[in-house]
Design a protein around this motif. Structure first.
Motif, PDB file in Angstrom:
ATOM      1  N   GLY A   1       6.329  -0.394   3.409  1.00 32.62           N
ATOM      2  CA  GLY A   1       6.904   0.840   3.932  1.00 32.62           C
ATOM      3  C   GLY A   1       7.730   1.658   2.968  1.00 32.62           C
ATOM      4  O   GLY A   1       8.216   2.740   3.336  1.00 32.62           O
ATOM      5  N   GLN A   2       7.905   1.184   1.752  1.00 29.47           N
ATOM      6  CA  GLN A   2       8.729   1.931   0.803  1.00 29.47           C
ATOM      7  C   GLN A   2       8.007   2.029  -0.545  1.00 29.47           C
ATOM      8  O   GLN A   2       6.792   2.122  -0.585  1.00 29.47           O
ATOM      9  CB  GLN A   2      10.107   1.269   0.673  1.00 29.47           C
TER      10      GLN A   2
ATOM     11  N   PRO B   1      -1.308  -5.247  -4.627  1.00 27.22           N
ATOM     12  CA  PRO B   1      -2.095  -4.265  -5.384  1.00 27.22           C
ATOM     13  C   PRO B   1      -1.328  -3.822  -6.636  1.00 27.22           C
ATOM     14  O   PRO B   1      -0.092  -3.772  -6.639  1.00 27.22           O
ATOM     15  CB  PRO B   1      -2.272  -3.108  -4.395  1.00 27.22           C
ATOM     16  N   GLY B   2      -2.077  -3.450  -7.653  1.00 23.55           N
ATOM     17  CA  GLY B   2      -1.457  -3.185  -8.946  1.00 23.55           C
ATOM     18  C   GLY B   2      -1.006  -1.762  -9.187  1.00 23.55           C
ATOM     19  O   GLY B   2      -0.224  -1.505 -10.108  1.00 23.55           O
ATOM     20  N   VAL B   3      -1.511  -0.807  -8.399  1.00 27.39           N
ATOM     21  CA  VAL B   3      -1.207   0.586  -8.714  1.00 27.39           C
ATOM     22  C   VAL B   3      -0.765   1.356  -7.468  1.00 27.39           C
ATOM     23  O   VAL B   3      -1.108   0.990  -6.334  1.00 27.39           O
ATOM     24  CB  VAL B   3      -2.434   1.306  -9.336  1.00 27.39           C
ATOM     25  N   ALA B   4      -0.012   2.419  -7.709  1.00 28.16           N
ATOM     26  CA  ALA B   4       0.428   3.307  -6.630  1.00 28.16           C
ATOM     27  C   ALA B   4      -0.774   4.096  -6.120  1.00 28.16           C
ATOM     28  O   ALA B   4      -1.683   4.403  -6.891  1.00 28.16           O
ATOM     29  CB  ALA B   4       1.504   4.242  -7.143  1.00 28.16           C
ATOM     30  N   PRO B   5      -0.806   4.499  -4.845  1.00 35.13           N
ATOM     31  CA  PRO B   5       0.215   4.200  -3.827  1.00 35.13           C
ATOM     32  C   PRO B   5      -0.019   2.879  -3.110  1.00 35.13           C
ATOM     33  O   PRO B   5       0.728   2.543  -2.209  1.00 35.13           O
ATOM     34  CB  PRO B   5       0.054   5.379  -2.860  1.00 35.13           C
ATOM     35  N   LEU B   6      -1.078   2.125  -3.538  1.00 39.96           N
ATOM     36  CA  LEU B   6      -1.359   0.868  -2.834  1.00 39.96           C
ATOM     37  C   LEU B   6      -0.242  -0.151  -3.032  1.00 39.96           C
ATOM     38  O   LEU B   6      -0.111  -1.085  -2.239  1.00 39.96           O
ATOM     39  CB  LEU B   6      -2.691   0.276  -3.326  1.00 39.96           C
ATOM     40  N   ASP B   7       0.519   0.033  -4.090  1.00 36.01           N
ATOM     41  CA  ASP B   7       1.512  -0.986  -4.432  1.00 36.01           C
ATOM     42  C   ASP B   7       2.760  -0.917  -3.549  1.00 36.01           C
ATOM     43  O   ASP B   7       3.750  -1.585  -3.833  1.00 36.01           O
ATOM     44  CB  ASP B   7       1.878  -0.917  -5.920  1.00 36.01           C
ATOM     45  N   ARG B   8       2.699  -0.164  -2.470  1.00 32.02           N
ATOM     46  CA  ARG B   8       3.746  -0.287  -1.441  1.00 32.02           C
ATOM     47  C   ARG B   8       3.485  -1.521  -0.566  1.00 32.02           C
ATOM     48  O   ARG B   8       4.270  -1.837   0.316  1.00 32.02           O
ATOM     49  CB  ARG B   8       3.790   0.965  -0.571  1.00 32.02           C
TER      50      ARG B   8
END
Lengths: 366, 366
Positions: free
Chosen positions: A309-310, A332-339
């Protein structure tokens, strides 16, 4: 640095797709209490597969059948294709490497999603291919964006996993079938179906096995619970399937693994039980996450991706605190999945540990 | 033919290095009575390795340690090198493929012997390398001819097996050490030591592990009797060893195999027993050949190469008649080595069958 490397090999980075849990255990000086990070199946392989492998151990002085004849024949019956449509290999990872070798030269364009399976990217780069990445659309890989990028770049390969890793999402069969119908002529769809055995009904597309532009990848590592055996297979038209024989390590399949995979395939009742356990475990992980104020995403796989959520930093802090408390998970390694963090499903004992640890980790992460 | 292949992949032939015995059994409609063709170890792996693999089967839901930490540490101690000098892989075949990938581009010259290990040639061609082959000198690979050819062609790789397959001959350590001392700067010596564990004393050269121009290849397939497990390793200077991490399939090692190899290494008493049995079996195969008027060559390996004394056609006839009577053997593929047949060593039961069949085959071949 040795002087014997090719220019391509010289420029490749020494990065690896994933750090293994054993490496982390050695670094931290103690074993994990729960191993929920590599999407292995804690429900294990079929007892019939275990029995077959146990019996095969004393035969390990023999090489495996380089044609994997019996396993191929059984898989052909299972999928309603001919043995000529099948390629056996060392897991999907091994097959992805061979596929990249067969199709990529330095600079060949390849399209995938930003945050999708890193080992595919590792192999693309390893053969000099040029990666173009499109963003996920929400929590899903975006077929239209992949097709658009493939047209724009002239991509030879388009990678899509359905169900998806690391997000656990899936597309209905019709979406993939529509994607296949709209492939540009110059593109081969690399359809990674590692989690197909655990996917909800209606998510596995109907693709004619002779379709010249699709290669589907399956594995005994996930639903069948044999990650350490290294048996994967591809389903594709016979022309492409035969091409693997030009380059594959013909005697590379393990004998115990080959025999175990056949027995696993022949025990579909066990697979059905695993599928039930997976559904139950998804619900429990979802509840465990909710109890800590975290939202689990719907899962079509043997893991649950949990939206923290952040920011990525926040998710990384939760991951760090979870790992520090003896629960191996990944994210996950990269934004935005890495939330998000990614939790593989486990048996009751492993999820008991998760239930104990996750609230502590979330609290410690602040 | 699919349209997605690279130009190199398109031109590669669909040949395979070897036809598996299972394929031959399917063609002939009955199993072999004795399996003496693939240089497998009929003496089998250590009982401790069997026990370790049996125990590991139920853990096969886990991937193997991608660093093979424990096995590497044990091998490092065994060979008096550091773990950084070692590369683990899917047998020597798998390591040869990765080595060719790391070092060869289309047209890169490579030198080997005419009739030496076909799988090396398969990988060289598979990466577009250009093979230059020098004749054997009698029944031995010819180090001086290999060096001369390497200088003439600017070869990046020089392949030599010591002990040799398919002839079973060996060079004393000093000959190999002298070859290493005279390598041209542009050449890396690929020293295939698959049969080193069975070689006579004094045939394993002393080469500093940091030597920048040598990679030695070892395996658990021969002396350790685990061909179906697919565990081989390379010993080389750390710069080249690390380069394999750029391209290898990090999670490609089988878990049961990895655990079994460690147990096998730790049972050197078993290896010593196998070495004794190999010596005894060599003598028996030599006697069986002599009883049929054929001359066995001295063997430094787990097979005996038998000179049939006439043409390749004559040897091929003996091979055909032997195989037709249920004994799987192979033979060298090119003249003048193809005057020979190659018989892997076996236990008493297998050699009893050989003793019965070979005289019939020789008589039938005329």
């Amino acid at each position: 640095m040795t002087r014997f490397l090719t220019p391509l090999a010289t420029t490749l980075p020494a990065t690896v797709p994933f750090t293994g849990p054993e490496t982390m255990e050695r670094q931290q000086g103690h074993p994990f209490r729960a191993r929920l990070g590599a999407n292995e199946s804690l429900f294990g392989p079929s007892p019939r597969a275990i029995a077959a492998m146990t019996a095969a151990v004393s035969e390990v002085w023999m090489y495996a059948d380089p044609e994997s004849h019996d396993l191929k024949a059984a898989l052909a019956r299972h999928h309603g294709v001919t043995p000529g449509h099948l390629v056996l290999g060392g897991g999907i990872d091994g097959l992805l490497g061979l596929l990249c070798r067969l199709t990529l030269e330095p600079g060949t364009p390849v399209v995938t999603s930003l945050g999708a399976y890193p080992t595919f990217n590792f192999h693309v780069r390893g053969f000099g291919g040029t990666l173009h990445r499109v963003p996920y659309r929400g929590d899903h890989e975006d077929p239209q964006a992949l097709l658009d990028a493939a047209r724009q770049t002239g991509a030879r390969l388009i990678y899509l996993a359905n169900p998806d890793n690391p997000m656990g999402s899936h597309h209905p069969a019709a979406v993939i079938e529509d994607m296949v119908a709209n492939l540009p002529d110059h593109s081969l769809l690399v359809l990674d179906e590692a989690y197909a055995d655990l996917a909800p009904e209606g998510s596995i597309p109907n693709i004619p096995p002779d379709h010249p532009q699709v290669i589907r990848l399956r594995t005994f590592s996930k639903g069948y619970g044999m990650a350490g055996a290294r048996v994967g297979y591809a389903i594709t038209e016979p022309g492409l399937a035969q091409a693997f024989d030009k380059v594959r390590d013909h005697f590379g399949m393990g004998r115990v693994a080959q025999i175990g995979a056949l027995a696993a395939l022949q025990d579909q009742d066990w697979l059905a039980k695993v599928q039930q356990r997976v559904v139950t475990a998804r619900a429990r992980v979802t509840a465990i996450a909710a109890a800590s104020g975290l939202r689990a995403l719907p899962s079509a796989t043997n893991f649950v991706t949990v939206d923290c959520g952040q920011s990525g930093d926040h998710a990384r802090a939760i991951l760090r605190e979870t790992v520090a408390r003896g629960v191996f998970i990944r994210m996950p390694g990269v934004a935005p999945l890495d939330r998000c963090i990614r939790i593989s499903l486990g048996d009751d004992a492993a999820l008991d540990v998760l239930e104990e640890v996750l609230p502590q980790a979330v609290a410690a992460a602040g």
